[in-house]
Design a protein around this motif. Structure first.
Motif, PDB file in Angstrom:
ATOM      1  N   ASN A  43       0.819  -1.214   0.000  1.00 15.20           N
ATOM      2  CA  ASN A  43       0.000   0.000   0.000  1.00 15.20           C
ATOM      3  C   ASN A  43       0.852   1.262   0.000  1.00 15.20           C
ATOM      4  N   ILE A  44       2.135   1.142  -0.351  1.00 16.51           N
ATOM      5  CA  ILE A  44       3.091   2.247  -0.437  1.00 16.51           C
ATOM      6  C   ILE A  44       3.608   2.667   0.938  1.00 16.51           C
ATOM      7  N   VAL A  45       2.703   2.780   1.917  1.00 17.42           N
ATOM      8  CA  VAL A  45       3.118   3.276   3.225  1.00 17.42           C
ATOM      9  C   VAL A  45       3.858   2.186   3.998  1.00 17.42           C
ATOM     10  N   GLN A  46       3.254   1.000   4.022  1.00 20.22           N
ATOM     11  CA  GLN A  46       3.840  -0.080   4.810  1.00 20.22           C
ATOM     12  C   GLN A  46       4.674  -1.015   3.945  1.00 20.22           C
TER      13      GLN A  46
ATOM     14  N   LEU B 111       0.908  11.168  -1.673  1.00 18.82           N
ATOM     15  CA  LEU B 111       1.162   9.727  -1.815  1.00 18.82           C
ATOM     16  C   LEU B 111       2.584   9.479  -2.307  1.00 18.82           C
ATOM     17  N   ILE B 114       4.989  10.159   0.468  1.00 17.48           N
ATOM     18  CA  ILE B 114       5.044   9.064   1.445  1.00 17.48           C
ATOM     19  C   ILE B 114       5.884   7.925   0.876  1.00 17.48           C
ATOM     20  N   ALA B 115       5.636   7.606  -0.399  1.00 24.87           N
ATOM     21  CA  ALA B 115       6.376   6.514  -1.041  1.00 24.87           C
ATOM     22  C   ALA B 115       7.865   6.823  -1.079  1.00 24.87           C
ATOM     23  N   ARG B 137      -3.218   2.710   7.688  1.00 27.19           N
ATOM     24  CA  ARG B 137      -1.989   2.215   7.061  1.00 27.19           C
ATOM     25  C   ARG B 137      -0.737   2.811   7.704  1.00 27.19           C
ATOM     26  N   ASP B 138      -0.905   3.325   8.921  1.00 24.05           N
ATOM     27  CA  ASP B 138       0.224   3.874   9.694  1.00 24.05           C
ATOM     28  C   ASP B 138       0.936   5.024   8.992  1.00 24.05           C
ATOM     29  N   ALA B 139       0.210   5.800   8.209  1.00 27.89           N
ATOM     30  CA  ALA B 139       0.864   6.915   7.525  1.00 27.89           C
ATOM     31  C   ALA B 139       0.826   8.182   8.365  1.00 27.89           C
ATOM     32  N   ARG B 464      -0.070  -8.146   9.903  1.00 30.07           N
ATOM     33  CA  ARG B 464       1.277  -8.520   9.473  1.00 30.07           C
ATOM     34  C   ARG B 464       2.302  -8.299  10.572  1.00 30.07           C
TER      35      ARG B 464
END
Lengths: 296, 464
Positions: A43-46, B111, B114-115, B137-139, B464
Motif C-alpha cells: 500500500n506504499i506506506v507499509q 502519496l 510518502i512513497a 496504514r500507519d501513515a 502482518r
C-alpha cells in the motif's frame, strides 16, 4: 575478441553508459519491482506483504470491475482501433493527392495529435455537451437530436472513440511517408495493364504499405490497452463504469485505493495480454505483410 | 567615552546577538554611527565582539526549526492563509519557522511523498474521507500524547467533528476549518411556483413536491430549470436512517433496508426527470465555482451548499434572494447536515513532530481559527469560536448550521480504511440504478459483497 574489438567495446559501453544507467534505474528496476509487488499486498506506506498469487486470483475470480474494464478495453480494441486505422489511412490517401496548399492541409490534420491529451479531453467535454456542444448543435441542423454522449452510459464509449479519431494525425503521417515510398513504376505498369483506381489500391498500394499498417496496428494495440488519460479527465470512468478502461482502473487501484500490489498484478496481466496479441498479429503477418526486400 | 554611550553600544550588541545577523543591518549602521564617537581601543573591542556575536547569531538563526506545511488551499485563500501564519506564528515564534507549500490540485503528491520518504511535517491536504485510510496504514502520527500534554479539550470541539478526527480510538488530526452542508432555494422561483418560501420542505415527501413543482421544461421536453434532484447515496442512505458500516463487527452494510429505501427514493425522481434528459441538463451546466454557477445563474431552483454560499452570493449574484433549509429525512423529525473538510495531520515520516504539533496547536487555537473562519466563510470547529458574535455576524448561515452540529444528525465520512473505494462503488451503483441497469437492492447487494471482501482482506493482512 581482438584487442581492437575489446577497445571498441569499452568505448561503446562508455558512450552508452549514461543511457544504460537511465534504463536500468528508471525502466528495468521499476519493471522488476512491479513484478515483485504483484505478488504482495503493498500500500506504499507499509512494507509489502508476500501473498503469492492472491492478487491474480482475486482479479480473475472476484473482481467484476476488472472484467468490465477489460471488456470496455476490448470494445475499444475491436471498434475504436480499426476505425482509427482506417481513418488515418483514408486521411493519408487524401493528403497524398496533388492539391494546392498540401503542406498546410497536412499540418492542420497532424496538429491534434501533438496537443496535450488533458487539454484536448477538456475541449471534447465541451464539444460533447448535450445541449450547447458543437456536435449536437450540428446534428440538430439536420433534425437529429443528439444523444447525451459522455453523460449517457450507452453513448460514452462511442464518444470516446470519436475523441480518439480526432487524433489520428500521428498514424496518418506514418502512412503518408510510406505512401510516398510506393514506386511510381508499379502504378504505371498496372495502368498499362488497364488497372483502375480501386484495383490499383488493392493490388499495389495496400500491399506496398502493409508493413506500416502492421506497425500502426501493433502500436494501436499497445496504445489502446494503456488508454486512460482522456477518460480520467472527461468522465472519471463513469457513468456506471461505461468508460472504466483497463488503464484507468489500474490507476484508481494504485493511486486512489492504496492497492499498489493489486495494480502491479493488473499491469502484468496487461503485459501478458498485449504480448499475446502482438505475437498473434506477428504470426499472421507473414500472410499479409510484404516487405520491399522480399521477392515480388 | 561616556558611560551611557558604552551602555547603548552594548545594548545594540545584545540586539544583534538576539535577532541574528540577517535582520540587523540597521543596527549595524547605528552601531557604526555611535562608534565614530568612541575611543579607538573600545572600538576595536566592540568590533571584535560584534564579529564573534554575529557568528553566534548565525548559528542561533539556523537553530530555528524549519518545518514544511503542505496545504490544499490555493489562490487568494492561500495568500490569506500565509499572511495569517506569518503574522501570527512565524514572526512571534523564535524557535519554529513554517514554510507553507500548496499542493492545490495535485493532491496525489502526498502519496508520492510518502512513497519516497520525503513527507512534509504538517499536511492539511488530507480530507475527512482519506483520514481513516491513511491512519489505518500507519501513515499518520497519533496525536493523543500531544493532546494530553497540552490539555486540548475534546469538549471544546463539535462532538461529531471530534469523532471524525479519530480512527480506531486514536486521534490523528485536528481541524482549523470545517463545512456544514444544507440545501439552498431561490426565493423568487419558489414564490412563482405558488410555494411558500417561509415553510421549506421538512421531509422527503415535501422535498419531492417542491422539486417537481420547481422544475421547468421547454416545449421539446428538455429541462430548462431544474427544481432539485437528490444525489449521493452515501448521504441519503444515512438520512433515511440506514447504516453503511457496522464498525464494531467490521461489516459492510450497504444493503441495509433503509439504504435500499433511500435508493428507491433517489430513483423515484425519474418519474418526472428522465435520466438522459437530466444528465444532458447537468452536463451542460456551468462550473460550480464560477459566475456560471447554476444556482446563481438561475438554472437551478435548489442546490446543496455549505457556508461558502455567503461568498458565492456576494461574488456571483448579489441580487438573487435565497434562503436555506437543512437536509430532510423521511419522518421530518430531525434536521440533518453533512460536514467535512481538511484535516491537519503529521505524517509518520516527519522529522520535526514536536514543532509540527506546535504549529497545529496554534492554528487550531481560537484566534487563528476565528480569522480563518471569517476569511474562508467556514464553520469553526471550536464551539466557542462558532458562537463568537463577530463570526456569526460575518457568516449569517451559521445560525442554521450551529443547531445541526449541536442537536441534529450530522454526517461525515465513515471511519473505515477502504472508504474511498466504497464511495466510488456506491456512486457507480447509484448511477446504474438511475440509468435503469440495475435494481436498487441488486446494486447495493453487489457493493456490499465486494466491499466486504475488500475490508476482510485489509484487516486480515493488517495483522502482518
Amino acid at each position: 575478441m581482438t584487442k581492437l574489438e575489446k577497445k571498441e567495446l569499452m568505448w561503446g559501453l562508455f558512450f552508452t553508459f549514461p543511457w544504460l544507467l537511465g534504463l536500468i534505474i528508471f525502466t528495468a528496476y521499476p519493471i522488476i519491482m512491479s513484478l515483485y509487488y504483484s505478488f504482495t499486498d503493498y500500500n506504499i506506506v507499509q512494507e509489502p506483504l508476500w501473498i503469492g498469487l492472491d492478487n491474480y486470483r482475486r482479479l480473475i475470480r472476484l473482481d467484476p470491475i476488472f472484467w468490465k474494464s477489460l471488456g470496455n478495453t476490448f470494445y475499444m480494441l475491436c471498434l475504436g482501433l480499426p476505425l482509427s486505422l482506417i481513418a488515418g489511412l483514408l486521411l493519408a490517401l487524401l493528403l497524398n493527392t496533388n492539391v494546392k496548399g498540401m503542406a498546410i492541409h497536412r499540418t492542420i490534420f497532424y496538429l491534434p495529435s501533438i496537443l496535450p491529451e488533458v487539454a484536448t479531453a477538456i475541449l471534447w467535454v465541451w464539444l460533447f455537451n448535450p445541449y450547447y456542444g458543437l456536435v449536437n448543435v450540428i446534428l440538430s441542423w439536420f433534425g437529429i437530436q443528439g444523444p447525451g454522449w459522455l453523460a449517457d452510459p450507452a453513448w460514452a464509449k462511442p464518444a470516446i472513440i470519436l475523441m480518439g479519431l480526432w487524433g489520428v494525425g500521428g498514424g496518418m503521417i506514418i502512412y503518408l511517408a510510406s505512401l510516398q515510398d510506393v514506386p511510381k513504376e508499379l502504378y504505371e505498369a498496372a495502368e498499362l495493364d488497364g488497372a483502375r483506381g480501386w484495383q490499383k489500391m488493392v493490388n499495389i498500394t495496400l500491399p506496398m504499405i502493409s508493413p506500416v499498417i502492421f506497425f500502426n496496428l501493433i502500436m494501436g494495440i499497445i496504445g489502446t490497452f494503456q488508454f486512460s488519460v482522456q477518460t480520467f479527465v472527461a468522465t472519471g470512468g463513469g457513468p456506471a463504469y461505461s468508460t472504466m478502461f483497463y488503464g484507468l482502473y489500474l490507476y484508481y487501484n494504485a493511486f486512489q485505493w492504496w492497492k499498489m500490489g493489486y495494480a502491479s498484478a493488473m499491469a502484468w496481466i496487461l503485459f501478458l495480454i498485449t504480448l499475446a496479441l502482438t505475437i498473434l498479429v506477428f504470426k499472421t503477418s507473414a500472410r499479409w505483410v510484404y516487405y520491399h526486400s522480399e521477392s515480388r | 567615552m561616556k558611560e551611557g554611550e558604552k551602555e547603548e553600544a552594548l545594548d545594540i550588541l545584545c540586539a544583534v546577538l538576539e535577532r541574528g545577523m540577517m535582520r540587523s543591518k540597521d543596527l549595524y549602521q547605528k552601531l557604526i554611527r555611535r562608534c565614530s564617537k568612541m575611543s579607538k581601543k573600545f572600538l576595536t573591542v566592540i568590533l571584535l565582539l560584534t564579529f564573534i556575536a554575529s557568528m553566534f547569531s548565525v548559528t542561533t538563526a539556523y537553530a530555528k526549526v524549519k518545518i514544511t506545511y503542505w496545504t490544499g488551499w490555493g489562490g487568494s485563500e492561500l495568500e490569506d492563509l500565509k499572511k495569517i501564519i506569518d503574522e501570527g506564528f512565524n514572526k512571534k515564534r523564535t524557535d519554529i519557522e513554517v514554510e507553507t507549500v500548496t499542493i492545490f490540485g495535485a493532491y496525489e503528491k502526498l502519496l508520492t511523498a510518502i512513497a519516497g520518504g520525503t513527507v512534509p511535517d504538517v499536511v492539511s491536504a488530507v480530507w475527512d474521507s482519506q483520514l481513516a485510510s491513511l491512519a489505518a496504514r500507519d501513515a499518520l502520527t497519533p496525536l493523543d500524547s500531544y493532546i494530553k500534554k497540552d490539555k486540548i479539550r475534546s469538549s471544546d470541539f463539535w462532538p461529531r467533528l471530534w469523532q471524525s478526527f479519530q480512527y480506531d480510538g486514536k486521534v490523528y488530526a485536528l481541524a482549523a476549518t470545517t463545512n456544514c452542508n444544507f440545501t439552498a432555494f431561490n426565493v423568487d422561483m419558489v414564490q412563482a411556483a405558488g410555494l411558500n418560501p417561509k415553510t421549506p420542505p421538512k421531509n422527503t415527501k415535501e422535498l419531492y413536491i417542491w422539486a417537481e413543482k420547481l422544475t421547468k421544461f421547454d416545449d421539446r421536453g428538455n429541462i430548462q430549470i431544474l427544481g432539485y434532484r437528490p444525489s449521493g447515496i452515501s448521504l441519503w442512505g444515512r438520512l433515511f436512517g440506514g447504516k453503511l458500516y457496522d464498525e464494531k463487527n467490521k461489516k459492510v452494510t450497504a444493503n441495509d433496508p433503509k439504504v435500499v429505501a433511500a435508493m428507491e427514493y433517489l430513483l423515484s425522481y425519474n418519474k418526472f426527470l428522465d435520466p438522459t434528459k437530466y444528465t444532458a441538463f447537468t452536463s451542460a451546466l456551468g462550473n460550480y465555482w464560477s459566475p456560471e454557477n447554476p444556482f446563481f445563474a438561475g438554472k437551478m431552483a435548489m442546490q446543496d451548499y455549505g457556508e461558502w454560499i455567503v461568498q458565492f452570493g456576494k461574488k456571483y449574484n448579489p441580487k438573487l434572494k435565497y434562503d436555506i433549509f437543512p437536509y430532510v429525512t423521511p419522518s421530518g423529525t430531525r434536521n440533518s447536515t453533512q460536514f467535512g473538510g481538511s484535516m491537519f495531520c503529521i505524517p509518520t515520516g516527519s522529522k520535526n513532530k514536536d514543532a509540527a504539533w506546535e504549529f497545529i496547536k496554534w492554528l487550531t487555537s481560537p484566534e487563528p481559527m476565528k480569522k480563518l473562519a471569517i476569511i474562508f466563510t467556514n464553520m469553526p470547529p471550536r464551539i466557542a469560536v462558532a458562537k463568537d458574535p463577530e463570526v456569526l455576524n460575518a457568516i449569517p448561515v451559521l445560525k442554521l448550521t450551529i443547531p445541526l452540529m449541536e442537536k441534529g444528525n450530522a454526517f461525515t465520512s465513515v471511519s473505515m480504511p477502504v472508504w474511498e473505494q466504497y464511495l466510488t462503488e456506491l456512486g457507480a451503483a447509484e448511477s446504474m440504478v438511475i440509468n435503469g441497469q440495475k435494481k436498487p437492492k441488486e446494486a447495493l447487494d453487489e457493493v456490499t459483497l465486494r466491499m466486504q471482501q475488500e475490508l476482510d482482506t485489509f484487516f486480515s493482512r493488517q495483522k502482518r
